[in-house]
Design an enzyme around this catalytic site. Structure first.
Site, PDB file in Angstrom:
ATOM      1  N   THR A 189      43.817  74.112  98.114  1.00 35.64           N
ATOM      2  CA  THR A 189      43.176  75.186  98.885  1.00 35.64           C
ATOM      3  C   THR A 189      42.491  74.674 100.134  1.00 35.64           C
ATOM      4  OG1 THR A 189      42.826  76.482  96.895  1.00 35.64           O
ATOM      5  CG2 THR A 189      41.401  76.989  98.733  1.00 35.64           C
ATOM      6  N   ASP A 245      50.542  72.687  96.824  1.00 38.21           N
ATOM      7  CA  ASP A 245      49.591  73.268  95.874  1.00 38.21           C
ATOM      8  C   ASP A 245      49.594  72.313  94.673  1.00 38.21           C
ATOM      9  OD1 ASP A 245      48.637  76.456  95.037  1.00 38.21           O
ATOM     10  OD2 ASP A 245      48.818  74.951  93.461  1.00 38.21           O
ATOM     11  N   THR A 303      37.087  68.255  83.536  1.00 41.88           N
ATOM     12  CA  THR A 303      37.956  69.388  83.247  1.00 41.88           C
ATOM     13  C   THR A 303      37.640  70.462  84.283  1.00 41.88           C
ATOM     14  OG1 THR A 303      37.907  68.920  80.888  1.00 41.88           O
ATOM     15  CG2 THR A 303      38.425  71.173  81.481  1.00 41.88           C
ATOM     16  N   CYS A 350      36.988  71.929  71.192  1.00 38.23           N
ATOM     17  CA  CYS A 350      35.658  72.090  71.798  1.00 38.23           C
ATOM     18  C   CYS A 350      35.568  71.209  73.041  1.00 38.23           C
ATOM     19  CB  CYS A 350      34.561  71.645  70.833  1.00 38.23           C
ATOM     20  SG  CYS A 350      34.478  72.602  69.335  1.00 38.23           S
TER      21      CYS A 350
END
Ligand code: ASP
Length: 345
Positions: free
Chosen positions: A12, A56, A165, A278
């Site tokens: 972006t 991208d 992440t 998790c």
């Protein structure tokens, strides 16, 4: 004067809007030059190396990782640090892969990007880019790099890349490192945390390990998952490694068929590593009955590693060690560059 090499891969940050479709697509490096004139005037000399075409990051693949790693390796002596402009969608995968491909780093490799294109009024691109450059050039009193690691800088945090992440598609704070604290925070000053930073062994030299093997997969468990699905994935032709995404502290259904499927796969030399679904916390095999079976089937613990780091670590290890499955198993149970916290080590 410090020197930083700025690699542009796309994302972006380098995009403009297509007037007809309304969709964002990557432009070229001029868009960065035009909107960030500070790059020329800063006290740090910044050279740009665009990868054409800019893409991208959904299109990133291991060949792109190799190209980035080679660019750092080939220009290693000429620069104090490296910044890589990259889309946010797969930045954690790329950062993790580069941490395994560039062993014994003594200079920073900082990945960054933005949530809004560089030409947009409220863009987060400028701050991310200029602070990343400052971090890539930063040295301590002895002239050593402050953060000789592959990192991601975003919003106001510097994270170890192989701990991150992408957590948010909307907020400027797009990344988190759930199981390891930030290596630095940027406010009026940039505050580094030297005790958290990973340093390569003294007198070691940079090693480039770019071979990868993509015969890996992620198997995410969910209540009701069928034997047919598990069987079909585990008997995929050529499959070598599986990230098994389990519940909580590393638990799985106790169905006999699941145990049999996993055990048979391990017998066929497929390496299966237990990674909790998790975000925070670690796998603890044997804490519940529901993970004892996994141990018995020969599934390894992934401890507190991210899926991005585990998958790319497997790809790099299989690429490097080929058929030596035992060596791959051993390395998967060791920390290589700060990507995992292994109890009692
Ligand atoms: N789709 C973009 C990419 O990953 C998203 C971004 O850069 O934020 O290239």
């Amino acid at each position: 004067m410090s020197k930083v090499l700025l690699l542009l891969t796309g994302g972006t940050i380098c995009m403009v809007r297509n007037a007809k479709t309304g969709a964002l697509h990557p432009a070229d490096m001029e868009v960065i030059r035009h909107h960030v004139p500070e790059l020329l005037s800063s006290e740090i000399k910044v050279d740009m190396l665009p990868f054409t075409p800019l893409i991208d990051s959904s299109d990133i693949n291991p060949e792109n990782w190799e190209r980035m790693a080679r660019a750092v390796y080939d220009h290693y002596e000429e620069y104090d640090g490296f910044v890589i402009l990259h889309g946010t969608d797969t930045m954690s995968y790329t950062g993790s892969a580069l941490s395994f491909m560039l062993q014994n780093l003594s200079k920073p490799v900082v990945l960054t990007g933005s949530q809004l294109p560089v030409g947009v009024l409220r863009t987060d691109a400028k701050e991310n880019l200029l602070t990343s450059i400052e971090i890539a050039a930063a040295k301590d009193e002895e002239g050593n790099a402050m953060v000789p690691e592959v990192c991601i800088y975003f919003e106001d945090c510097l994270f170890r890349a192989n701990r991150t992440t992408k957590r948010n598609a909307e907020h400027f704070s797009a990344f988190n490192s759930y199981n390891y604290p930030a290596l630095a925070k940027a406010g009026v000053h940039i505050t580094y945390q030297p005790h958290l930073i990973h340093y390569s062994p003294l007198n070691s030299s940079l090693q480039l390990r770019v071979q990868t093997d993509c015969n890996v997969a992620v198997l995410k468990l969910f209540p009701g998952i069928t034997q047919a699905v598990v069987h079909s994935l585990l008997t995929t032709d050529g499959l070598r490694g599986v990230v098994l995404e389990t519940y909580g502290a590393g638990n799985a259904p106790s169905a006999q068929w699941l145990y049999d499927e996993l055990k048979n796969a391990v017998k066929r030399h497929i390496i299966i590593v237990n990674k909790t679904q998790c975000n925070t916390g670690s796998v603890e095999m044997g804490r519940y009955d529901t993970s004892l079976n996994l141990m018995k089937a020969g599934v390894l613990s992934g401890y507190d590693i991210t899926t991005e780091a585990l998958l790319t670590k497997m790809m790099c290890l299989f690429g490097e060690y080929g058929d030596d499955t035992e060596l791959v198993r051993q390395w998967l149970q060791k920390e290589m560059c700060g990507e995992v916290t292994i109890e009692n080590s």
